[in-house]
Design an enzyme around this catalytic site. Sequence first.
Site, PDB file in Angstrom:
ATOM      1  N   ASP A  63       0.821  -1.202   0.000  1.00  0.00           N
ATOM      2  CA  ASP A  63       0.000   0.000   0.000  1.00  0.00           C
ATOM      3  C   ASP A  63       0.856   1.253   0.000  1.00  0.00           C
ATOM      4  OD1 ASP A  63      -2.352  -1.471   0.066  1.00  0.00           O
ATOM      5  OD2 ASP A  63      -2.531  -1.396   2.248  1.00  0.00           O
ATOM      6  N   TYR A 124       6.965  -9.832   6.782  1.00  0.00           N
ATOM      7  CA  TYR A 124       6.966  -8.395   7.018  1.00  0.00           C
ATOM      8  C   TYR A 124       7.537  -8.097   8.397  1.00  0.00           C
ATOM      9  CZ  TYR A 124       3.833  -7.343   3.052  1.00  0.00           C
ATOM     10  OH  TYR A 124       3.290  -7.181   1.806  1.00  0.00           O
TER      11      TYR A 124
END
Length: 284
Positions: A63, A124
Amino acid sequence: MSDEVEAGYVRVRLDLSYDGSEFSGWAKQAGGRRTVQGEIEDALRTVTRSRETYELTVAGRTDSGVHARGQVAHVDLLREVWDEHHGKLLKRLAGRLPRDVRVWALREAPAGFNARFSAVWRRYAYRVTDNPGGVDPLLRGHVLWHDWPLDVDAMNEAAGGLLGEHDFAAYCKKREGATTIRTLQELSLMRGEDGIVTATVRADAFCHNMVRSLIGALLFVGDGHRPPDWPAKVLAARVRDSAVHVVRPHGLTLEEVGYPADELLAARNKEARNKRSLPGAGCC
């Protein structure tokens, strides 16, 4: 669904990283917004002196504001273009790309490789500090400031209740026709000597906003606003909870993407395209 490379083309794997601060995410968008995909595709077209744009497929679409250290993509180039340019392509891209995105490696991909569907996990890291004085100015674009003291042990206790295969609808932004079933393989937090708390989050795949929503829930546990069993109760409800906040994107970095051995790539590619359901789930 076949993923055969078209005759006359060669599939190339790209390993890359970027600082997401000034990007409107990975994927190309209408309206001229700056994206990672757009920058790399424009650079590829320029340095190969091609008329067409070669479209990239990425392991994980990030994003706006999210960073990547170990992103992976692939592109199908004309064989004659690859043969002519591959020896100098990496250096030419370095000279053409803006400084906040780098391609570190380019190589012909093995048979069956698909950057998205062949991946078996994505890892992540989310970084946050509860330092009363705030974030080191040199790290402000990569670390979230949380202005309550955090109990990392309580956060790890809560994280344990989220591991495994579940429907993560309570932690995802729903997309039409897409499943929210994922296998969360690792969720752990550690405070470094610098006081920064790093959450490591690894799963076979992630749905939209999943990592940032999970971190939002764990922060509520860490600062004492919710008990350690609360995130698992939210998960079991399978509906969005207004108390779960999607934390800001700048603390999030895609660190690494994992792939199976070359001989297993095609099978993983096919498997990953199947829409999943939980055991015992009905059809309607």
